[in-house]
Scaffold this motif. Structure first.
Motif, PDB file in Angstrom:
ATOM      1  N   PRO A  49       6.084   3.392  29.621  1.00 46.63           N
ATOM      2  CA  PRO A  49       5.382   4.233  28.650  1.00 46.63           C
ATOM      3  C   PRO A  49       6.326   4.725  27.564  1.00 46.63           C
ATOM      4  N   GLY A  50       5.871   4.613  26.317  1.00 46.82           N
ATOM      5  CA  GLY A  50       6.686   5.045  25.192  1.00 46.82           C
ATOM      6  C   GLY A  50       7.585   3.978  24.605  1.00 46.82           C
ATOM      7  N   ASP A  51       7.723   2.820  25.290  1.00 48.92           N
ATOM      8  CA  ASP A  51       8.528   1.734  24.714  1.00 48.92           C
ATOM      9  C   ASP A  51       7.838   1.145  23.483  1.00 48.92           C
ATOM     10  N   LEU A  52       6.515   1.206  23.457  1.00 44.45           N
ATOM     11  CA  LEU A  52       5.717   0.830  22.292  1.00 44.45           C
ATOM     12  C   LEU A  52       4.898   2.041  21.877  1.00 44.45           C
ATOM     13  N   ILE A  53       4.795   2.286  20.589  1.00 45.52           N
ATOM     14  CA  ILE A  53       3.979   3.402  20.124  1.00 45.52           C
ATOM     15  C   ILE A  53       3.118   2.969  18.944  1.00 45.52           C
ATOM     16  N   ILE A  54       1.999   3.658  18.791  1.00 47.04           N
ATOM     17  CA  ILE A  54       1.090   3.438  17.663  1.00 47.04           C
ATOM     18  C   ILE A  54       1.598   4.277  16.496  1.00 47.04           C
ATOM     19  N   THR A  55       1.826   3.630  15.344  1.00 44.48           N
ATOM     20  CA  THR A  55       2.425   4.340  14.217  1.00 44.48           C
ATOM     21  C   THR A  55       1.541   4.376  12.973  1.00 44.48           C
ATOM     22  N   GLU A  56       0.517   3.536  12.906  1.00 43.90           N
ATOM     23  CA  GLU A  56      -0.344   3.533  11.730  1.00 43.90           C
ATOM     24  C   GLU A  56      -1.608   2.738  12.051  1.00 43.90           C
ATOM     25  N   PHE A  57      -2.726   3.149  11.479  1.00 47.54           N
ATOM     26  CA  PHE A  57      -3.965   2.374  11.628  1.00 47.54           C
ATOM     27  C   PHE A  57      -4.941   2.793  10.543  1.00 47.54           C
ATOM     28  N   ILE A  58      -5.828   1.855  10.203  1.00 54.04           N
ATOM     29  CA  ILE A  58      -6.886   2.147   9.240  1.00 54.04           C
ATOM     30  C   ILE A  58      -8.223   1.958   9.950  1.00 54.04           C
ATOM     31  N   GLN A  59      -8.975   3.043  10.039  1.00 55.93           N
ATOM     32  CA  GLN A  59     -10.249   3.009  10.748  1.00 55.93           C
ATOM     33  C   GLN A  59     -11.432   2.856   9.811  1.00 55.93           C
ATOM     34  N   ASN A  60     -11.201   3.069   8.497  1.00 56.52           N
ATOM     35  CA  ASN A  60     -12.317   3.018   7.555  1.00 56.52           C
ATOM     36  C   ASN A  60     -11.848   2.500   6.194  1.00 56.52           C
ATOM     37  N   PRO A  61     -11.557   1.184   6.110  1.00 56.64           N
ATOM     38  CA  PRO A  61     -11.146   0.630   4.824  1.00 56.64           C
ATOM     39  C   PRO A  61     -12.279   0.680   3.809  1.00 56.64           C
ATOM     40  N   SER A  62     -11.917   0.687   2.527  1.00 55.90           N
ATOM     41  CA  SER A  62     -12.920   0.713   1.452  1.00 55.90           C
ATOM     42  C   SER A  62     -13.025  -0.613   0.714  1.00 55.90           C
ATOM     43  N   SER A  63     -11.913  -1.348   0.613  1.00 55.06           N
ATOM     44  CA  SER A  63     -11.930  -2.572  -0.185  1.00 55.06           C
ATOM     45  C   SER A  63     -12.691  -3.702   0.500  1.00 55.06           C
ATOM     46  N   VAL A  64     -12.782  -3.642   1.817  1.00 53.49           N
ATOM     47  CA  VAL A  64     -13.545  -4.620   2.603  1.00 53.49           C
ATOM     48  C   VAL A  64     -14.250  -3.868   3.724  1.00 53.49           C
ATOM     49  N   SER A  65     -15.098  -4.557   4.464  1.00 50.21           N
ATOM     50  CA  SER A  65     -15.818  -3.931   5.576  1.00 50.21           C
ATOM     51  C   SER A  65     -14.863  -3.597   6.718  1.00 50.21           C
ATOM     52  N   ASP A  66     -15.287  -2.656   7.570  1.00 48.29           N
ATOM     53  CA  ASP A  66     -14.490  -2.317   8.752  1.00 48.29           C
ATOM     54  C   ASP A  66     -14.229  -3.550   9.612  1.00 48.29           C
ATOM     55  N   SER A  67     -15.226  -4.395   9.754  1.00 48.78           N
ATOM     56  CA  SER A  67     -15.098  -5.567  10.625  1.00 48.78           C
ATOM     57  C   SER A  67     -14.101  -6.578  10.095  1.00 48.78           C
ATOM     58  N   ASN A  68     -13.756  -6.493   8.820  1.00 49.04           N
ATOM     59  CA  ASN A  68     -12.738  -7.373   8.251  1.00 49.04           C
ATOM     60  C   ASN A  68     -11.391  -6.686   8.075  1.00 49.04           C
ATOM     61  N   GLY A  69     -11.407  -5.375   7.780  1.00 50.36           N
ATOM     62  CA  GLY A  69     -10.192  -4.745   7.293  1.00 50.36           C
ATOM     63  C   GLY A  69      -9.485  -3.780   8.210  1.00 50.36           C
ATOM     64  N   GLU A  70     -10.012  -3.511   9.417  1.00 51.90           N
ATOM     65  CA  GLU A  70      -9.306  -2.593  10.321  1.00 51.90           C
ATOM     66  C   GLU A  70      -8.042  -3.234  10.876  1.00 51.90           C
ATOM     67  N   TRP A  71      -7.020  -2.428  11.065  1.00 53.32           N
ATOM     68  CA  TRP A  71      -5.780  -2.906  11.680  1.00 53.32           C
ATOM     69  C   TRP A  71      -5.036  -1.745  12.331  1.00 53.32           C
ATOM     70  N   VAL A  72      -4.124  -2.094  13.232  1.00 57.59           N
ATOM     71  CA  VAL A  72      -3.293  -1.129  13.958  1.00 57.59           C
ATOM     72  C   VAL A  72      -1.857  -1.627  13.921  1.00 57.59           C
ATOM     73  N   GLU A  73      -0.934  -0.724  13.597  1.00 64.10           N
ATOM     74  CA  GLU A  73       0.496  -1.056  13.587  1.00 64.10           C
ATOM     75  C   GLU A  73       1.155  -0.485  14.845  1.00 64.10           C
ATOM     76  N   ILE A  74       1.980  -1.311  15.495  1.00 65.17           N
ATOM     77  CA  ILE A  74       2.675  -0.917  16.720  1.00 65.17           C
ATOM     78  C   ILE A  74       4.174  -1.073  16.518  1.00 65.17           C
ATOM     79  N   TYR A  75       4.914  -0.084  16.995  1.00 66.86           N
ATOM     80  CA  TYR A  75       6.375  -0.042  16.838  1.00 66.86           C
ATOM     81  C   TYR A  75       7.055  -0.134  18.197  1.00 66.86           C
ATOM     82  N   ASN A  76       8.133  -0.894  18.247  1.00 66.34           N
ATOM     83  CA  ASN A  76       8.958  -1.048  19.452  1.00 66.34           C
ATOM     84  C   ASN A  76      10.114  -0.051  19.375  1.00 66.34           C
TER      85      ASN A  76
END
Length: 206
Positions: A49-76
């Motif tokens: 636990p803690g070796d990987l962490i969530i550092t950024e994500f977009i839950q509601n993009p505007s330029s495209v639909s959620d189903s196309n534009g959501e993403w999650v960034e993970i840091y080691n």
């Protein structure tokens, strides 16, 4: 309707398995063979636990639909690369995705997991792994959880703007001074991204 519980020794490849159905007296029901679909269940080399962490994500993009534009960034957070194959991306409800191919997070580096890896249609973000539209982020409150086996590696519970940011067309981004699994639990350590990427949404997917 009935439920079937069982364990298939892993790892497994996606496919199907035939199940014989018996009644409460353990008598096999004639003609009641059921075919079940099974997913890929690759071997995972789990980490702490803690070796990987969530550092950024977009839950509601505007330029495209959620189903196309959501993403999650993970840091080691460690000094060695970590392969996410076999890890699970999920929330506390019903969304869950097993990472079925090799996705190596470099030592002290990032990967981006997204709903759509096509740069031309996903808002212009370079996605390292495509979870193919079967895991979604709520625009209100939801959870982002990384799990391996029965071990929760990291989670973020965002809360519809109560303590976390609640942006439209922008990511929630963790303060670089708070890159650890305890600090990213605190909404005050997150901000709304201001840098523009791709087709006009704001964020810094690495």
């Amino acid at each position: 309707n009935f439920f079937i519980n069982g364990t298939i020794p892993g790892p497994t490849m996606s496919g199907s398995v035939m199940v014989n159905v018996r009644d409460v007296n353990n008598v096999e029901c004639t003609g009641m063979k059921v075919t079940l679909t099974i997913p890929d269940c690759p071997i995972a080399n789990c980490v702490n636990p803690g070796d990987l962490i969530i550092t950024e994500f977009i839950q509601n993009p505007s330029s495209v639909s959620d189903s196309n534009g959501e993403w999650v960034e993970i840091y080691n957070t460690t000094g060695a690369p970590i392969d996410l194959q076999g890890f699970v991306l999920r929330d506390d409800d019903f969304d869950s995705h097993i990472i079925t191919s090799s996705v190596v997070v470099p030592a002290s580096g990032f990967v981006v997991l997204g709903n759509n890896a096509d740069f031309a249609t996903n808002g212009g973000v370079n996605v390292d792994y495509d979870y193919n539209g079967n895991w979604f982020l709520s625009n209100g409150s939801d959870e982002v959880i990384i799990e391996c086996g029965v071990v929760e590696i990291d989670r973020v519970n965002y809360d519809n703007g109560a303590t976390f940011p609640d942006p439209n067309g922008a990511s929630m981004s963790l303060d670089p001074g708070s890159f650890n699994a305890m600090a990213n639990d605190n909404g005050s350590n997150w901000c709304e991204a201001s840098s523009v990427y791709g087709d006009g949404d704001r964020g810094t997917p690495s």
